[in-house]
Motif scaffolding. Structure first.
Motif, PDB file in Angstrom:
ATOM      1  N   ARG A  20     -73.126  31.936  23.774  1.00  0.00           N
ATOM      2  CA  ARG A  20     -73.811  32.979  24.557  1.00  0.00           C
ATOM      3  C   ARG A  20     -74.959  32.418  25.391  1.00  0.00           C
ATOM      4  O   ARG A  20     -75.238  32.901  26.467  1.00  0.00           O
ATOM      5  N   ASP A  21     -75.622  31.421  24.866  1.00  0.00           N
ATOM      6  CA  ASP A  21     -76.702  30.754  25.591  1.00  0.00           C
ATOM      7  C   ASP A  21     -76.207  29.348  25.907  1.00  0.00           C
ATOM      8  O   ASP A  21     -76.394  28.425  25.126  1.00  0.00           O
ATOM      9  N   ARG A  22     -75.537  29.204  27.053  1.00  0.00           N
ATOM     10  CA  ARG A  22     -74.893  27.923  27.384  1.00  0.00           C
ATOM     11  C   ARG A  22     -75.869  26.749  27.399  1.00  0.00           C
ATOM     12  O   ARG A  22     -75.580  25.691  26.861  1.00  0.00           O
ATOM     13  N   ALA A  23     -77.021  26.914  28.031  1.00  0.00           N
ATOM     14  CA  ALA A  23     -77.979  25.805  28.103  1.00  0.00           C
ATOM     15  C   ALA A  23     -78.510  25.461  26.712  1.00  0.00           C
ATOM     16  O   ALA A  23     -78.593  24.291  26.345  1.00  0.00           O
ATOM     17  N   GLY A  24     -78.851  26.476  25.934  1.00  0.00           N
ATOM     18  CA  GLY A  24     -79.347  26.228  24.579  1.00  0.00           C
ATOM     19  C   GLY A  24     -78.290  25.585  23.700  1.00  0.00           C
ATOM     20  O   GLY A  24     -78.579  24.666  22.935  1.00  0.00           O
ATOM     21  N   ALA A  25     -77.068  26.063  23.819  1.00  0.00           N
ATOM     22  CA  ALA A  25     -75.971  25.495  23.033  1.00  0.00           C
ATOM     23  C   ALA A  25     -75.705  24.047  23.433  1.00  0.00           C
ATOM     24  O   ALA A  25     -75.501  23.186  22.572  1.00  0.00           O
ATOM     25  N   ALA A  26     -75.734  23.773  24.730  1.00  0.00           N
ATOM     26  CA  ALA A  26     -75.525  22.396  25.193  1.00  0.00           C
ATOM     27  C   ALA A  26     -76.652  21.498  24.716  1.00  0.00           C
ATOM     28  O   ALA A  26     -76.431  20.354  24.308  1.00  0.00           O
ATOM     29  N   ARG A  27     -77.878  22.012  24.724  1.00  0.00           N
ATOM     30  CA  ARG A  27     -79.026  21.238  24.249  1.00  0.00           C
ATOM     31  C   ARG A  27     -78.871  20.910  22.765  1.00  0.00           C
ATOM     32  O   ARG A  27     -79.117  19.782  22.331  1.00  0.00           O
ATOM     33  N   ARG A  28     -78.431  21.895  21.965  1.00  0.00           N
ATOM     34  CA  ARG A  28     -78.217  21.642  20.529  1.00  0.00           C
ATOM     35  C   ARG A  28     -77.096  20.627  20.331  1.00  0.00           C
ATOM     36  O   ARG A  28     -77.179  19.759  19.457  1.00  0.00           O
ATOM     37  N   LEU A  29     -76.038  20.726  21.128  1.00  0.00           N
ATOM     38  CA  LEU A  29     -74.933  19.770  21.038  1.00  0.00           C
ATOM     39  C   LEU A  29     -75.432  18.363  21.352  1.00  0.00           C
ATOM     40  O   LEU A  29     -75.151  17.409  20.619  1.00  0.00           O
ATOM     41  N   LEU A  30     -76.203  18.217  22.428  1.00  0.00           N
ATOM     42  CA  LEU A  30     -76.742  16.905  22.794  1.00  0.00           C
ATOM     43  C   LEU A  30     -77.657  16.363  21.700  1.00  0.00           C
ATOM     44  O   LEU A  30     -77.593  15.183  21.366  1.00  0.00           O
ATOM     45  N   ALA A  31     -78.492  17.212  21.131  1.00  0.00           N
ATOM     46  CA  ALA A  31     -79.405  16.770  20.071  1.00  0.00           C
ATOM     47  C   ALA A  31     -78.630  16.280  18.857  1.00  0.00           C
ATOM     48  O   ALA A  31     -78.981  15.260  18.250  1.00  0.00           O
ATOM     49  N   ARG A  32     -77.571  16.979  18.504  1.00  0.00           N
ATOM     50  CA  ARG A  32     -76.774  16.548  17.343  1.00  0.00           C
ATOM     51  C   ARG A  32     -75.994  15.275  17.645  1.00  0.00           C
ATOM     52  O   ARG A  32     -75.881  14.404  16.784  1.00  0.00           O
ATOM     53  N   LEU A  33     -75.469  15.169  18.840  1.00  0.00           N
ATOM     54  CA  LEU A  33     -74.766  13.933  19.210  1.00  0.00           C
ATOM     55  C   LEU A  33     -75.731  12.754  19.227  1.00  0.00           C
ATOM     56  O   LEU A  33     -75.370  11.640  18.863  1.00  0.00           O
ATOM     57  N   HIS A  34     -76.946  13.006  19.639  1.00  0.00           N
ATOM     58  CA  HIS A  34     -77.975  11.966  19.710  1.00  0.00           C
ATOM     59  C   HIS A  34     -78.271  11.375  18.336  1.00  0.00           C
ATOM     60  O   HIS A  34     -78.517  10.180  18.203  1.00  0.00           O
ATOM     61  N   THR A  35     -78.229  12.199  17.296  1.00  0.00           N
ATOM     62  CA  THR A  35     -78.548  11.723  15.946  1.00  0.00           C
ATOM     63  C   THR A  35     -77.337  11.121  15.234  1.00  0.00           C
ATOM     64  O   THR A  35     -77.477  10.490  14.204  1.00  0.00           O
ATOM     65  N   LEU A  36     -76.166  11.303  15.797  1.00  0.00           N
ATOM     66  CA  LEU A  36     -74.941  10.796  15.191  1.00  0.00           C
ATOM     67  C   LEU A  36     -74.857   9.280  15.348  1.00  0.00           C
ATOM     68  O   LEU A  36     -75.080   8.752  16.439  1.00  0.00           O
ATOM     69  N   GLU A  37     -74.574   8.604  14.263  1.00  0.00           N
ATOM     70  CA  GLU A  37     -74.365   7.163  14.355  1.00  0.00           C
ATOM     71  C   GLU A  37     -72.910   6.922  14.694  1.00  0.00           C
ATOM     72  O   GLU A  37     -72.021   7.348  13.950  1.00  0.00           O
ATOM     73  N   HIS A  38     -72.678   6.294  15.834  1.00  0.00           N
ATOM     74  CA  HIS A  38     -71.305   6.062  16.274  1.00  0.00           C
ATOM     75  C   HIS A  38     -71.223   4.724  16.987  1.00  0.00           C
ATOM     76  O   HIS A  38     -72.165   4.303  17.645  1.00  0.00           O
ATOM     77  N   PRO A  39     -70.099   4.060  16.840  1.00  0.00           N
ATOM     78  CA  PRO A  39     -69.925   2.749  17.464  1.00  0.00           C
ATOM     79  C   PRO A  39     -69.344   2.850  18.877  1.00  0.00           C
ATOM     80  O   PRO A  39     -68.720   1.939  19.356  1.00  0.00           O
ATOM     81  N   ALA A  40     -69.544   3.976  19.513  1.00  0.00           N
ATOM     82  CA  ALA A  40     -68.919   4.204  20.810  1.00  0.00           C
ATOM     83  C   ALA A  40     -69.961   4.616  21.840  1.00  0.00           C
ATOM     84  O   ALA A  40     -71.038   5.095  21.498  1.00  0.00           O
ATOM     85  N   GLU A  41     -69.593   4.439  23.103  1.00  0.00           N
ATOM     86  CA  GLU A  41     -70.383   5.025  24.182  1.00  0.00           C
ATOM     87  C   GLU A  41     -69.962   6.484  24.262  1.00  0.00           C
ATOM     88  O   GLU A  41     -68.778   6.804  24.218  1.00  0.00           O
TER      89      GLU A  41
END
Length: 122
Positions: A20-41
Motif C-alpha cells: 500500500r505504501d510503495r516507497a515505504g515498502a521499497a525502503r524496508r526491502l532495501l534495508a533488509r537486503l542491505h543487512t543480508l549477508e550474500h556472496p552476490a552483487e
C-alpha cells in the motif's frame, strides 16, 4: 553471481498490505537486503512511487531507477551484465511471467519472490 530484484513484484507479492505504501515498502526491502549477508552483487530495480526509496544509500546494493517500465530496466541490467561477463550466473527475483519469458533467451534464471522473502524475513 548477480541477483536482480524486481522490487515492485516482490513488494506486491506480500499478502500483508506492505504494497500500500510503495516507497515505504521499497525502503524496508532495501534495508533488509542491505543487512543480508550474500556472496552476490545485488541490483534492485525500482519503478513508479517506489523510486522515492532511493533517497537513502544502502551500501552493498545497486539501485536502478526505471525511467519507464521496470521490466525493461531489468532486461537492460541483465543484458549489460551478460555483455560484460557471459559466464556470470544471473538470477532475477520476479513472479512476472512476461518478464521471465523475456529473460529466458538471455540465459538468466528466475525465482519467485518467496525465495527472496524467506532469506530476508526476520
Amino acid at each position: 553471481m548477480l541477483i536482480v530484484v524486481d522490487a515492485a513484484n516482490v513488494v506486491g507479492s506480500r499478502p500483508d498490505g506492505w504494497w500500500r505504501d510503495r516507497a515505504g515498502a521499497a525502503r524496508r526491502l532495501l534495508a533488509r537486503l542491505h543487512t543480508l549477508e550474500h556472496p552476490a552483487e545485488v541490483v534492485v530495480v525500482l519503478e513508479g512511487a517506489a523510486k522515492a526509496a532511493a533517497s537513502e544509500e544502502f551500501e552493498g546494493l545497486r539501485v536502478v531507477l526505471a525511467p519507464g517500465s521496470g521490466d525493461d530496466a531489468i532486461v537492460e541490467v541483465v543484458a549489460a551484465a551478460i555483455e560484460q561477463d557471459s559466464d556470470r550466473p544471473i538470477t532475477v527475483v520476479t513472479a512476472d511471467r512476461g518478464l521471465r519469458a523475456r529473460l529466458e533467451p538471455l540465459g538468466a534464471a528466475s525465482v519467485g519472490p518467496r525465495w527472496l522473502l524467506e532469506r530476508i524475513e526476520p
